[in-house]
Enzyme design. Structure first.
Site, PDB file in Angstrom:
ATOM      1  N   SER A  87      -3.972  11.022  46.497  1.00 22.75           N
ATOM      2  CA  SER A  87      -3.793   9.945  47.417  1.00 22.75           C
ATOM      3  C   SER A  87      -4.495  10.139  48.699  1.00 22.75           C
ATOM      4  O   SER A  87      -4.795  11.394  49.126  1.00 22.75           O
ATOM      5  CB  SER A  87      -2.217   9.450  47.573  1.00 22.75           C
ATOM      6  OG  SER A  87      -1.850  10.442  48.614  1.00 22.75           O
ATOM      7  N   GLN A  88      -4.881   9.353  49.301  1.00 26.00           N
ATOM      8  CA  GLN A  88      -5.651   9.627  50.717  1.00 26.00           C
ATOM      9  C   GLN A  88      -5.117   8.690  51.719  1.00 26.00           C
ATOM     10  O   GLN A  88      -4.553   7.584  51.599  1.00 26.00           O
ATOM     11  CB  GLN A  88      -6.987   9.003  50.637  1.00 26.00           C
ATOM     12  CG  GLN A  88      -7.961   9.319  51.463  1.00 26.00           C
ATOM     13  CD  GLN A  88      -9.588   8.966  51.511  1.00 26.00           C
ATOM     14  OE1 GLN A  88      -9.781   8.279  50.674  1.00 26.00           O
ATOM     15  NE2 GLN A  88     -10.318   9.307  52.422  1.00 26.00           N
ATOM     16  N   GLY A  89      -4.930   9.268  52.930  1.00 28.49           N
ATOM     17  CA  GLY A  89      -4.279   8.567  54.071  1.00 28.49           C
ATOM     18  C   GLY A  89      -5.349   8.632  55.226  1.00 28.49           C
ATOM     19  O   GLY A  89      -6.320   8.971  54.788  1.00 28.49           O
TER      20      GLY A  89
ATOM     21  N   GLU B  96      -5.347  10.699  57.720  1.00 31.67           N
ATOM     22  CA  GLU B  96      -5.904  11.938  58.083  1.00 31.67           C
ATOM     23  C   GLU B  96      -6.036  13.030  57.135  1.00 31.67           C
ATOM     24  O   GLU B  96      -7.109  13.924  57.386  1.00 31.67           O
ATOM     25  CB  GLU B  96      -4.226  12.492  58.813  1.00 31.67           C
ATOM     26  CG  GLU B  96      -4.645  13.951  59.385  1.00 31.67           C
ATOM     27  CD  GLU B  96      -3.948  14.254  60.815  1.00 31.67           C
ATOM     28  OE1 GLU B  96      -3.740  13.156  61.485  1.00 31.67           O
ATOM     29  OE2 GLU B  96      -3.601  15.244  61.050  1.00 31.67           O
TER      30      GLU B  96
ATOM     31  N   LEU C 118      -6.581  13.857  52.797  1.00 33.24           N
ATOM     32  CA  LEU C 118      -6.608  13.731  51.376  1.00 33.24           C
ATOM     33  C   LEU C 118      -5.648  14.671  50.380  1.00 33.24           C
ATOM     34  O   LEU C 118      -5.759  15.927  50.647  1.00 33.24           O
ATOM     35  CB  LEU C 118      -7.953  14.031  51.115  1.00 33.24           C
ATOM     36  CG  LEU C 118      -8.726  13.477  49.706  1.00 33.24           C
ATOM     37  CD1 LEU C 118      -8.813  11.843  49.586  1.00 33.24           C
ATOM     38  CD2 LEU C 118     -10.162  13.862  49.483  1.00 33.24           C
TER      39      LEU C 118
ATOM     40  N   LYS D 235      -3.867  19.747  50.237  1.00 27.97           N
ATOM     41  CA  LYS D 235      -3.826  18.756  51.101  1.00 27.97           C
ATOM     42  C   LYS D 235      -4.859  19.188  52.207  1.00 27.97           C
ATOM     43  O   LYS D 235      -4.936  20.387  52.623  1.00 27.97           O
ATOM     44  CB  LYS D 235      -2.115  18.608  51.984  1.00 27.97           C
ATOM     45  CG  LYS D 235      -2.402  17.562  53.021  1.00 27.97           C
ATOM     46  CD  LYS D 235      -1.154  17.120  53.482  1.00 27.97           C
ATOM     47  CE  LYS D 235      -1.205  16.050  54.467  1.00 27.97           C
ATOM     48  NZ  LYS D 235       0.273  15.515  54.803  1.00 27.97           N
TER      49      LYS D 235
ATOM     50  N   ASP E 160       8.102  10.532  59.403  1.00 25.59           N
ATOM     51  CA  ASP E 160       7.536   9.552  58.393  1.00 25.59           C
ATOM     52  C   ASP E 160       8.439   9.311  57.037  1.00 25.59           C
ATOM     53  O   ASP E 160       7.862   9.765  55.816  1.00 25.59           O
ATOM     54  CB  ASP E 160       6.297  10.064  58.033  1.00 25.59           C
ATOM     55  CG  ASP E 160       5.347   8.957  57.153  1.00 25.59           C
ATOM     56  OD1 ASP E 160       5.787   7.895  57.467  1.00 25.59           O
ATOM     57  OD2 ASP E 160       4.378   9.303  56.672  1.00 25.59           O
TER      58      ASP E 160
END
Lengths: 185, 258
Positions: free
Chosen positions: B22-24, B26, B28, B47, B160
């Protein structure tokens, strides 16, 4: 059982030769130390004490970090061998790392490492064991997790890595790896 | 965008096959079967915080370094406190890389066993199976609540909490993603943590949100008033819950600014 060899998937061109000498005379170790201090070019190896090593994984983590730092040109120490000791240490002080992980003439075993390029592997391997056997006047043995776990200095180790109350090899390993990874952070 | 980042990553971790998970904004997240140094099999997660072109390079390097180190340290602290989270394998603070062991399983429908996916998966079958699934749902929520309670009792705040940041493995809940985590003993911060989770559940599982939140809080309460009762768990629980009431009324932000 002679020389053990390993590589890292990330850096297939780098090979690490490892020999473990379970029974070495203390006078020999003292002379190795002297030669290292005087920077004798014949002693271009990494001599590691087993006092603060609890498992192969801990050792591999240190070597990996050192090789990675060398590849990324981020070494803190002047040679890869000192960098390995620094990468094993939780303390951000090269002298301290040499004291904890370098030659310890009060013990009678020693681990010797050499980091070589793939193309020089064959000649290095032959030279490696022959030279070491003559320097240390001893025969190599197998280095396993059990050897390290039975031989390490628990009191010193737990104090160094702040792992009081931890007993299992697995948890000591993880704790030591984390300690070494967070050095200076 | 992802391709450009992957090219940078290939320079840091050459010769290793990676799959993007997944990619956010900030970082990967990638997975691989290769352990960086030990001959271990299994799945490992990387990460990666790529350099951000919109920041000054020097500041960028500092931020990447401190955030990577902070997150990795948080994970190590969790392990020492006995809170279930992925084990650390290696850290490259200058490169912005964290290697960790993978947690979670694959559900029968092919999704990762995050609380979100598990609840969705179980909801689909719940009409037919009835009570059995109900208890499975309840158990998953309660286990997750208990892990959060443990975290808060150690004065750590996740920052989070969403249903996709909790993974279930062999019936136990694991927390992941500590990019926004911090240390705080304040009931306020813990209450905000719980509030964020409440809102997250509301948005991903709106139909049953009330039920799920009830179970999560029940698990949270049982852990703090049970296992931690002797170290002031009850008092902390009531303080946090009282704050949670306030937070519900006003929202996540304490001031109207920012």
């Amino acid at each position: 059982m002679g020389v053990q060899m390993s590589t890292f998937p990330q850096y297939p061109d780098v090979h690490v030769l490892l020999a473990y000498f379970p029974d070495v005379a203390k006078t020999k170790l003292a002379s190795v130390k002297e030669n290292l201090v005087s920077r004798n070019p014949e002693y271009d190896f990494c001599f590691l004490s087993t006092a603060n090593l609890v498992s192969l994984q801990q050792l591999q983590n240190g070597v990996y970090t050192a090789v990675r730092n060398q590849k990324q040109e981020q070494m803190k120490a002047s040679t890869i061998y000192t960098e390995i000791m620094l990468s094993l240490s939780p303390v951000n002080n090269i002298n301290e790392a040499l004291k904890r992980f370098g030659v310890d003439e009060t013990r009678n075993d020693i681990i010797v490492l050499k980091v070589v390029q793939a193309e020089q592997l064959q000649e290095s391997e032959k030279e490696f064991s022959a030279k070491l056997e003559s320097i240390l006047d001893s025969k190599p043995g197998a280095l396993t997790d059990d050897v390290l776990y039975n031989g390490f200095d628990a009191t010193k180790f737990k104090k160094l890595f702040k792992l009081l109350g931890v007993e299992s090899q697995e948890e000591l390993t993880q704790g030591a790896i984390e300690g070494a990874l967070f050095r200076g952070l | 965008m992802t391709d450009a980042i992957l090219a940078q990553l290939d320079r840091l971790v050459p010769n290793i096959p990676l799959q993007v998970v997944s990619q956010g904004a900030e970082a990967l997240v990638l997975s691989t079967q290769t352990h960086p140094y030990a001959q271990k099999s299994g799945t490992f997660i990387i990460k990666y915080r790529p350099p951000k072109p919109y920041r000054h390079p020097k500041i960028d390097a500092q931020i990447t370094r401190s955030r990577t180190a902070g997150e990795a340290k948080f994970m190590a602290k969790l392990r020492r406190a006995g809170i279930r989270a992925p084990n650390l394998v290696s850290v490259d603070p200058n490169g912005g890389l964290i290697w960790m062991e993978s947690v979670g399983e694959i559900l029968p429908n092919g999704a990762v066993s995050s609380l979100k996916n598990l609840l969705w998966y179980l909801e689909q079958g719940s009409e037919a199976a009835g009570l059995l699934v109900q208890s499975q749902l309840e158990l998953a929520c309660r286990h997750t609540g208990a892990v959060i309670a443990k975290l808060h009792m150690n004065d750590m705040v996740h920052g989070d909490l969403t249903t996709s940041n909790m993974l279930l493995q062999e019936g136990e809940a694991y927390l992941i993603d500590f990019g926004l985590s911090s240390y705080s003993a304040l009931a306020e911060d813990k209450a905000v943590d719980l509030y964020v989770l409440e809102r997250a559940v509301l948005s991903t599982h709106s139909v049953h949100a009330e039920k799920y939140n009830g179970w999560l809080l029940a698990g949270y309460k049982d852990e703090q008033c049970g296992a931690y009762a002797s170290v002031g768990g009850k008092k902390k629980y009531s303080e946090t819950l009282k704050k949670l009431e306030d937070v519900r009324l006003r929202g996540r932000k304490r001031s109207m600014l920012g």
